[in-house]
Design a protein around this motif. Structure first.
Motif, PDB file in Angstrom:
ATOM      1  N   ALA A 157       0.853  -1.186   0.000  1.00  0.00           N
ATOM      2  CA  ALA A 157       0.000   0.000   0.000  1.00  0.00           C
ATOM      3  C   ALA A 157       0.888   1.236   0.000  1.00  0.00           C
ATOM      4  N   ASP A 158       0.478   2.221  -0.770  1.00  0.00           N
ATOM      5  CA  ASP A 158       1.266   3.455  -0.845  1.00  0.00           C
ATOM      6  C   ASP A 158       1.020   4.308   0.383  1.00  0.00           C
ATOM      7  N   PHE A 159       2.008   5.137   0.646  1.00  0.00           N
ATOM      8  CA  PHE A 159       1.991   5.943   1.857  1.00  0.00           C
ATOM      9  C   PHE A 159       2.210   7.404   1.489  1.00  0.00           C
ATOM     10  N   ALA A 160       1.521   8.289   2.184  1.00  0.00           N
ATOM     11  CA  ALA A 160       1.795   9.721   2.013  1.00  0.00           C
ATOM     12  C   ALA A 160       1.764  10.389   3.378  1.00  0.00           C
ATOM     13  N   ARG A 161       2.561  11.438   3.503  1.00  0.00           N
ATOM     14  CA  ARG A 161       2.574  12.199   4.741  1.00  0.00           C
ATOM     15  C   ARG A 161       2.233  13.638   4.409  1.00  0.00           C
ATOM     16  N   VAL A 162       1.317  14.190   5.169  1.00  0.00           N
ATOM     17  CA  VAL A 162       0.985  15.601   4.989  1.00  0.00           C
ATOM     18  C   VAL A 162       1.279  16.320   6.289  1.00  0.00           C
ATOM     19  N   GLN A 163       2.130  17.321   6.194  1.00  0.00           N
ATOM     20  CA  GLN A 163       2.427  18.146   7.368  1.00  0.00           C
ATOM     21  C   GLN A 163       1.349  19.229   7.449  1.00  0.00           C
ATOM     22  N   PHE A 164       0.560  19.203   8.500  1.00  0.00           N
ATOM     23  CA  PHE A 164      -0.479  20.217   8.640  1.00  0.00           C
ATOM     24  C   PHE A 164       0.152  21.517   9.142  1.00  0.00           C
ATOM     25  N   THR A 165      -0.150  22.599   8.447  1.00  0.00           N
ATOM     26  CA  THR A 165       0.398  23.908   8.797  1.00  0.00           C
ATOM     27  C   THR A 165      -0.736  24.925   8.725  1.00  0.00           C
ATOM     28  N   PRO A 166      -0.530  26.113   9.314  1.00  0.00           N
ATOM     29  CA  PRO A 166      -1.612  27.105   9.310  1.00  0.00           C
ATOM     30  C   PRO A 166      -2.034  27.533   7.902  1.00  0.00           C
ATOM     31  N   ASP A 167      -1.123  27.419   6.920  1.00  0.00           N
ATOM     32  CA  ASP A 167      -1.493  27.887   5.582  1.00  0.00           C
ATOM     33  C   ASP A 167      -1.925  26.755   4.648  1.00  0.00           C
ATOM     34  N   LEU A 168      -2.092  25.550   5.184  1.00  0.00           N
ATOM     35  CA  LEU A 168      -2.537  24.430   4.345  1.00  0.00           C
ATOM     36  C   LEU A 168      -3.983  24.677   3.891  1.00  0.00           C
ATOM     37  N   LEU A 169      -4.277  24.319   2.645  1.00  0.00           N
ATOM     38  CA  LEU A 169      -5.632  24.484   2.121  1.00  0.00           C
ATOM     39  C   LEU A 169      -6.262  23.112   1.921  1.00  0.00           C
ATOM     40  N   PRO A 170      -7.605  23.033   1.995  1.00  0.00           N
ATOM     41  CA  PRO A 170      -8.243  21.733   1.760  1.00  0.00           C
ATOM     42  C   PRO A 170      -7.782  21.085   0.457  1.00  0.00           C
ATOM     43  N   ALA A 171      -7.586  21.915  -0.582  1.00  0.00           N
ATOM     44  CA  ALA A 171      -7.180  21.351  -1.877  1.00  0.00           C
ATOM     45  C   ALA A 171      -5.787  20.721  -1.824  1.00  0.00           C
ATOM     46  N   ASP A 172      -4.948  21.185  -0.887  1.00  0.00           N
ATOM     47  CA  ASP A 172      -3.620  20.570  -0.753  1.00  0.00           C
ATOM     48  C   ASP A 172      -3.745  19.113  -0.321  1.00  0.00           C
ATOM     49  N   GLU A 174       0.669  16.494  12.867  1.00  0.00           N
ATOM     50  CA  GLU A 174       0.326  17.704  13.602  1.00  0.00           C
ATOM     51  C   GLU A 174      -0.971  18.318  13.098  1.00  0.00           C
ATOM     52  N   ILE A 175      -1.994  17.487  13.174  1.00  0.00           N
ATOM     53  CA  ILE A 175      -3.307  17.838  12.621  1.00  0.00           C
ATOM     54  C   ILE A 175      -3.857  19.125  13.234  1.00  0.00           C
ATOM     55  N   ASN A 176      -3.457  19.426  14.465  1.00  0.00           N
ATOM     56  CA  ASN A 176      -4.022  20.627  15.105  1.00  0.00           C
ATOM     57  C   ASN A 176      -3.256  21.910  14.759  1.00  0.00           C
ATOM     58  N   ARG A 177      -2.387  21.819  13.751  1.00  0.00           N
ATOM     59  CA  ARG A 177      -1.718  23.049  13.305  1.00  0.00           C
ATOM     60  C   ARG A 177      -2.405  23.669  12.094  1.00  0.00           C
ATOM     61  N   ALA A 178      -3.363  22.941  11.519  1.00  0.00           N
ATOM     62  CA  ALA A 178      -4.072  23.485  10.358  1.00  0.00           C
ATOM     63  C   ALA A 178      -5.448  23.966  10.802  1.00  0.00           C
ATOM     64  N   PRO A 179      -5.974  24.981  10.115  1.00  0.00           N
ATOM     65  CA  PRO A 179      -7.278  25.510  10.518  1.00  0.00           C
ATOM     66  C   PRO A 179      -8.415  24.526  10.267  1.00  0.00           C
ATOM     67  N   ALA A 180      -9.563  24.858  10.850  1.00  0.00           N
ATOM     68  CA  ALA A 180     -10.718  23.951  10.864  1.00  0.00           C
ATOM     69  C   ALA A 180     -11.119  23.462   9.475  1.00  0.00           C
ATOM     70  N   LYS A 181     -10.997  24.323   8.458  1.00  0.00           N
ATOM     71  CA  LYS A 181     -11.426  23.931   7.105  1.00  0.00           C
ATOM     72  C   LYS A 181     -10.682  22.711   6.603  1.00  0.00           C
ATOM     73  N   VAL A 182      -9.377  22.677   6.878  1.00  0.00           N
ATOM     74  CA  VAL A 182      -8.560  21.560   6.407  1.00  0.00           C
ATOM     75  C   VAL A 182      -8.834  20.320   7.255  1.00  0.00           C
ATOM     76  N   GLN A 183      -8.945  20.536   8.568  1.00  0.00           N
ATOM     77  CA  GLN A 183      -9.263  19.407   9.445  1.00  0.00           C
ATOM     78  C   GLN A 183     -10.579  18.775   9.007  1.00  0.00           C
ATOM     79  N   PRO A 229      -7.500  23.339  18.110  1.00  0.00           N
ATOM     80  CA  PRO A 229      -7.943  22.054  18.660  1.00  0.00           C
ATOM     81  C   PRO A 229      -9.003  21.425  17.761  1.00  0.00           C
ATOM     82  N   LEU A 230      -8.962  20.100  17.626  1.00  0.00           N
ATOM     83  CA  LEU A 230      -9.956  19.418  16.802  1.00  0.00           C
ATOM     84  C   LEU A 230     -11.329  19.589  17.437  1.00  0.00           C
ATOM     85  N   PRO A 231     -12.347  19.825  16.613  1.00  0.00           N
ATOM     86  CA  PRO A 231     -13.700  19.942  17.180  1.00  0.00           C
ATOM     87  C   PRO A 231     -14.073  18.637  17.881  1.00  0.00           C
ATOM     88  N   GLU A 232     -14.577  18.753  19.117  1.00  0.00           N
ATOM     89  CA  GLU A 232     -14.846  17.546  19.903  1.00  0.00           C
ATOM     90  C   GLU A 232     -15.791  16.586  19.194  1.00  0.00           C
TER      91      GLU A 232
END
Ligand SMILES: Nc1ncnc2c1ncn2[C@@H]1O[C@H](COP(=O)(O)OP(=O)(O)OP(=O)(O)O)[C@@H](O)[C@H]1O
Ligand SMILES: [Mg+2]
Length: 336
Positions: free
Chosen positions: A75-90, A120-129, A170-173
């Motif tokens: 299975a292929d693997f990918a890593r996405v670093q969540f950052t404040p400027d990440l967009l959903p399209a990324d 670091e999922i909690n570094r990106a804004p809610a839209k991306v999460q 923080p991730l929405p509960e």
């Protein structure tokens, strides 16, 4: 407690699958030492078709563990670093205009990889999460007017750093429910830490060698066969009742203890019961049994429920968190 039926020796295909998973676990344990709980949780998520939220300090082999798992699966693997400027399209990908064809073409993003590390999922804004959590729940991604299915095998491991709360989202509960388990990992013991040094030296030497070592990769078909075997395990009605009682207790703990009732603001959903059952099954299967015991339920319950049981405002102030509440619930609900 129900009398436990004698363990039937696994035969034929089941025995081969058990051996394959044991080999997989051994290989991961040789690479990632002193984190057997994390490795087991990864395998449970794989068997129970769920996603993991992993919380641990930096440098505790979170990335290494999921990478190691992916390297031993077909299975292929990918890593996405969540950052404040990440967009959903990324994450999802975008429609790209192709002038030569006169139409848009979808270029899929990293979310279409079967094994995905959302670092670091909690570094990106809610839209991306939300884009990630929606995909995890719906198993599909909508971009523009089109909807694209995710791969049949789709395992997300999201990481969260417990330190550095500043500038995080923080991730929405309510959306935490999408995670099968919330795993907390701790620092290794002294022996493991020493072993890590030895492994790091070996790795540094290997890196200088030209030919990397080839590893066996488990076919995805084996993962699906093992999932089917996990669903076929026997769960006695009393054990099923026990796990349901634990979830019900999280919604109405005052039945057992008035103080505990006041400490819980929100209990686990039916998705929590389903997760508890599937994880208990996977835990039993990994132990080589064909039936589930109350201990399987107790073993997985803290990780399955800690993010689904919310402490009240006052309880939080008194230092209670989901994990401690689940421990208290497990003390209250009588064993079958
Ligand atoms: N338990 C362990 N077994 C083997 N190696 C380990 C272990 N813990 C840490 N290491 C080594 O330490 C280094 C850091 O590990 P890794 O990058 O996986 O940590 P991480 O948890 O993802 O950190 P971060 O939070 O900074 O992303 C790697 O070289 C890894 O091999
Ligand atoms: Mg990392």
């Amino acid at each position: 407690m129900d009398s436990i039926p004698p363990a039937a020796p696994p035969e034929g295909a089941t025995a081969r699958l058990h051996d394959a998973f044991k080999a997989l676990r051994d290989a991961l344990s040789a690479e990632i030492v002193g984190q057997s709980a994390l490795i087991e949780r990864l395998l449970i998520a794989l068997l129970a078709d769920g996603h993991l939220l992993v919380e641990g300090a930096p440098g505790l082999a979170k990335t290494s563990a999921i990478r190691a798992l992916a390297s031993r699966l077909e299975a292929d693997f990918a890593r996405v670093q969540f950052t404040p400027d990440l967009l959903p399209a990324d994450l999802t990908g975008t429609e790209v205009w192709r002038p030569q064809d006169g139409r848009f073409e979808f270029q899929s993003g990293p979310i279409f990889h079967p094994i995905l590390l959302a670092d670091e999922i909690n570094r990106a804004p809610a839209k991306v999460q939300s884009a990630l959590l929606e995909a995890m729940g719906e198993r599909q991604v909508t971009v523009g007017r089109a909807t694209y299915p995710l791969p049949a095998l789709f395992l997300v491991m999201a990481t969260q750093n417990p330190i550095e709360q500043e500038g995080t989202f923080p991730l929405p509960e309510a959306q935490l429910d999408r995670f099968l388990m919330h795993v907390r990992i701790a620092y290794p013991e002294v022996d493991a830490e020493t072993e890590i040094l030895r492994l790091a030296r070996d790795r540094a030497r290997d890196a200088m060698r030209a030919v990397p070592e080839a590893v066996d990769r488990m076919p995805i078909g084996d993962v699906f066969d093992a999932r089917a075997a996990v669903l076929d395990l026997h769960v006695a009605p009393a054990v099923e009742r026990y796990l349901v009682e634990i979830v019900l207790a999280s919604r109405d703990a005052a039945r057992y203890d008035a103080d505990l009732g006041r400490r819980i603001a929100w209990g686990a959903s039916p998705r929590g019961s389903i997760a508890l059952e599937r994880c208990a099954r996977a835990h039993a299967w990994l132990a080589g049994r064909d039936y589930v015991t109350p201990d399987d339920v107790r073993e997985v319950a803290p990780d399955v429920l800690r993010h689904r049981v919310l402490p009240s405002y006052e309880a939080t102030a008194e230092g209670w968190d989901g994990g401690r509440l689940v421990d208290a619930l497990l003390e209250q609900v009588p064993l079958p």
